[in-house]
Design a protein around this motif. Structure first.
Motif, PDB file in Angstrom:
ATOM      1  N   SER A  40     -13.005  21.365 -12.390  1.00 45.06           N
ATOM      2  CA  SER A  40     -12.853  20.971 -10.987  1.00 45.06           C
ATOM      3  C   SER A  40     -13.766  21.858 -10.142  1.00 45.06           C
ATOM      4  O   SER A  40     -14.349  22.819 -10.648  1.00 45.06           O
ATOM      5  N   ALA A  41     -13.799  21.585  -8.861  1.00 43.46           N
ATOM      6  CA  ALA A  41     -14.498  22.467  -7.922  1.00 43.46           C
ATOM      7  C   ALA A  41     -13.591  23.659  -7.616  1.00 43.46           C
ATOM      8  O   ALA A  41     -12.374  23.550  -7.783  1.00 43.46           O
ATOM      9  N   LYS A  51     -10.216  24.397   0.048  1.00 41.32           N
ATOM     10  CA  LYS A  51     -10.851  23.977  -1.203  1.00 41.32           C
ATOM     11  C   LYS A  51     -12.307  23.618  -0.943  1.00 41.32           C
ATOM     12  O   LYS A  51     -12.624  23.022   0.101  1.00 41.32           O
ATOM     13  N   THR A  53     -13.963  21.226  -2.129  1.00 44.84           N
ATOM     14  CA  THR A  53     -14.105  19.774  -1.896  1.00 44.84           C
ATOM     15  C   THR A  53     -13.882  19.436  -0.420  1.00 44.84           C
ATOM     16  O   THR A  53     -14.619  18.646   0.165  1.00 44.84           O
ATOM     17  N   GLU A 118     -17.838  20.058  -8.068  1.00 49.00           N
ATOM     18  CA  GLU A 118     -17.653  20.032  -9.520  1.00 49.00           C
ATOM     19  C   GLU A 118     -19.002  20.276 -10.212  1.00 49.00           C
ATOM     20  O   GLU A 118     -19.089  20.993 -11.210  1.00 49.00           O
ATOM     21  N   PHE A 172     -14.374  14.581 -11.777  1.00 48.28           N
ATOM     22  CA  PHE A 172     -14.263  13.937 -10.471  1.00 48.28           C
ATOM     23  C   PHE A 172     -15.268  12.831 -10.169  1.00 48.28           C
ATOM     24  O   PHE A 172     -15.040  12.023  -9.315  1.00 48.28           O
ATOM     25  N   ARG A 186      -8.789  11.625  -5.017  1.00 46.52           N
ATOM     26  CA  ARG A 186      -8.560  13.079  -5.030  1.00 46.52           C
ATOM     27  C   ARG A 186      -7.794  13.507  -6.282  1.00 46.52           C
ATOM     28  O   ARG A 186      -6.893  12.818  -6.737  1.00 46.52           O
ATOM     29  N   GLY A 187      -8.158  14.649  -6.792  1.00 51.48           N
ATOM     30  CA  GLY A 187      -7.528  15.146  -8.020  1.00 51.48           C
ATOM     31  C   GLY A 187      -8.095  14.482  -9.274  1.00 51.48           C
ATOM     32  O   GLY A 187      -7.573  14.632 -10.373  1.00 51.48           O
ATOM     33  N   GLY A 188      -9.204  13.763  -9.097  1.00 53.76           N
ATOM     34  CA  GLY A 188      -9.726  12.916 -10.168  1.00 53.76           C
ATOM     35  C   GLY A 188     -10.356  13.634 -11.353  1.00 53.76           C
ATOM     36  O   GLY A 188     -10.698  12.991 -12.343  1.00 53.76           O
ATOM     37  N   SER A 189     -10.493  14.957 -11.302  1.00 54.53           N
ATOM     38  CA  SER A 189     -11.010  15.649 -12.496  1.00 54.53           C
ATOM     39  C   SER A 189     -10.055  15.489 -13.667  1.00 54.53           C
ATOM     40  O   SER A 189     -10.468  15.536 -14.830  1.00 54.53           O
ATOM     41  N   ASP A 190      -8.780  15.287 -13.367  1.00 59.36           N
ATOM     42  CA  ASP A 190      -7.802  14.988 -14.431  1.00 59.36           C
ATOM     43  C   ASP A 190      -8.214  13.727 -15.185  1.00 59.36           C
ATOM     44  O   ASP A 190      -8.030  13.627 -16.394  1.00 59.36           O
TER      45      ASP A 190
HETATM   46  N1  ASP Z   1     -12.040  18.643  -6.411  1.00 60.21           N
HETATM   47  C1  ASP Z   1     -11.444  17.348  -6.309  1.00 60.21           C
HETATM   48  C2  ASP Z   1     -10.279  17.377  -5.341  1.00 60.21           C
HETATM   49  O1  ASP Z   1     -10.040  18.379  -4.709  1.00 60.21           O
HETATM   50  C3  ASP Z   1     -11.098  16.770  -7.622  1.00 60.21           C
HETATM   51  C4  ASP Z   1     -10.206  17.614  -8.479  1.00 60.21           C
HETATM   52  O2  ASP Z   1     -10.048  18.809  -8.244  1.00 60.21           O
HETATM   53  O3  ASP Z   1      -9.634  17.078  -9.435  1.00 60.21           O
HETATM   54  O4  ASP Z   1      -9.615  16.390  -5.201  1.00 60.21           O
END
Ligand code: ASP
Length: 439
Positions: A40-41, A51, A53, A118, A172, A186-190
């Protein structure tokens, strides 16, 4: 056959600064099968931190309006250069920063802007670990409509990973058919971690974050709830729908189809086994139930009509009234002469009259009523299947806690029981259910 390789994904707090980078790299190096690292970032270093992002979005918004963004960009640069110098790396991102700034000036798009967190973090991690850097833009693809394209992605990413020993891949984002960068939500690195695990046919997808996996219920409601050691994908879907966070919802699909387990782990407490997410499991949870989750802010639209059970198409006509008003429904428990349609209150606000008028026109009910302030609680557990007395235990616990149950809905899979209570009873109800099964 799955390979022996593991995919490890680190979230933003696990890579927020050099100290966290060291922990993450230590985790990777401690197990030679941890071959592919998704990053992730940099996230928050402390509670009120921002963050990367979010900084990138804000900076790009200025750039796209033609406002000077030099100071904002310099702050972003500093977050990365601090990590590089604190790690003692002989790495310069100067030319990358120049390219990104230039792209901002030429309005390369918000997706591109957000993805750079990222991208840059991936370059740093690959340098630190001495692993190859694989740019997600060249291997992860979306289709014309912006939906993730699994087939095209696997076609390119699988052979690449098969010939690669160890690599870092930024999470991401991927690319559109016209080569522009697109991010997941958002959170797409998962999600990227899951895709990489699938493409590598990995033995395991480890998702390293800042908590030791899932807890049986929300720690803001029950103090120190017990962890969930093993959960099936289906149970997780049920709990996630009710708001149990930790993992991006879409992260389940790529690995589930290939039967690759996900292990949620804590970077700050690597000895904790965390939560294993698996397709099926022979062993059931120690407590019959696996988890309890819930949400407030639901409304019930009640429809009464004598003999409704003999009227063909009644349910369909009621639901058409919601569809016509561009609404989804969540649950629909029904009796002989009554039907309740449960919807998210936010989706109903302003449309109450239109929905009721439409219902009256379509099915001519004896009575309709809207009730707000409903909370729904999902009690989920593969162990409830065939376990006698589970519902009785839940209802007795709620009665003892003086909670009035307004609605009950048991899924036919017997995997969950959904209970509707007044919002003001929500916390007491969750606690009562937790205590009767877990304490
Ligand atoms: N950096 C992105 C976010 O803050 C993606 C991630 O962290 O998964 O949503």
């Amino acid at each position: 056959m799955n390979s022996q390789k593991k995919v490890v994904k680190f979230g933003g707090t696990s890579l927020a600064d050099a100290k966290q980078f060291r922990k993450a790299a230590g985790i990777v190096r401690s197990d030679p099968s941890r071959c592919f690292v998704v990053v992730s970032a940099p996230g928050k270093r402390f509670k009120d931190d921002i963050k990367i992002t979010d900084m990138l979005y804000a900076c790009y918004d200025k750039a796209s309006k033609g406002t000077n963004f030099d100071a904002d960009f310099a702050e972003i640069e500093k977050r990365f250069t601090d990590i590089i110098s604190d790690l003692g790396l002989d790495l310069s991102l100067e030319s990358e920063f120049e390219k990104i700034k230039e792209a901002f000036v030429h309005h390369a798009g918000r997706n591109y802007a957000a993805s750079r967190g990222e991208y840059l973090n991936g370059i740093i991690m690959s340098d630190y670990l001495g692993y190859e850097f694989i740019d997600a833009a060249e291997y992860i693809f979306f289709d014309e409509s912006g939906n993730f394209d699994l087939e095209t992605t696997l076609g390119k990413l699988s052979p690449k990973l098969a010939e690669t020993d160890k690599a870092v891949i930024p999470g991401f984002y991927g690319s559109m058919p016209d080569d522009t960068v697109k991010t997941f939500s958002r959170g797409g690195s998962d999600v990227t971690g899951s895709i990489v695990a699938r493409a590598a046919n990995a033995a395991l997808y480890e998702n390293w974050t800042d908590v030791s996996g899932f807890l049986i219920c929300d720690p803001r409601i029950v103090e120190n709830p017990k962890p969930i050691r093993t959960i099936t994908y289906r149970e997780l879907r049920e709990l996630a729908y009710m708001g149990a966070g930790v993992l991006h919802e879409d992260a389940i699909f790529p690995v589930r189809a290939a039967d690759i387990p996900i292990n949620i782990r804590n970077t700050d407490n690597p000895d904790d086994p965390g939560t294993m997410i698996v397709s099926e499991t022979a062993e059931s949870s120690k407590y019959i139930i696996t988890g309890i989750a819930g949400k407030k802010n639901f409304s019930v639209v009640q429809i009464e009509k004598d003999m409704m059970n003999t009227e063909k198409g009644f349910g369909r006509n009621v639901l058409r009234a919601f569809e016509k008003n561009d609404m989804c429904f969540e649950h629909m428990p029904s009796g002989i002469d009554t039907m309740s349609v449960i919807v998210a209150t936010d989706s109903l606000v302003g449309k109450e009259k239109a929905v009721l008028d439409e219902i009256h026109e379509r099915v001519n009910p004896d009575k309709t009523e809207i009730e707000n302030n409903l909370a729904l609680i999902a009690v989920v557990g593969r162990g409830m299947r065939k376990a006698r007395g589970t519902a009785a235990r839940i209802f007795t616990a709620l009665a003892d806690a003086r909670v009035n149950i307004k609605m009950i809905d048991q899924g036919s899979s017997e995997l969950n029981i959904i209970i509707g209570v007044e919002e003001e009873d929500f916390e007491a109800a969750v606690r009562a259910i937790y205590n009767v099964f877990v304490k």
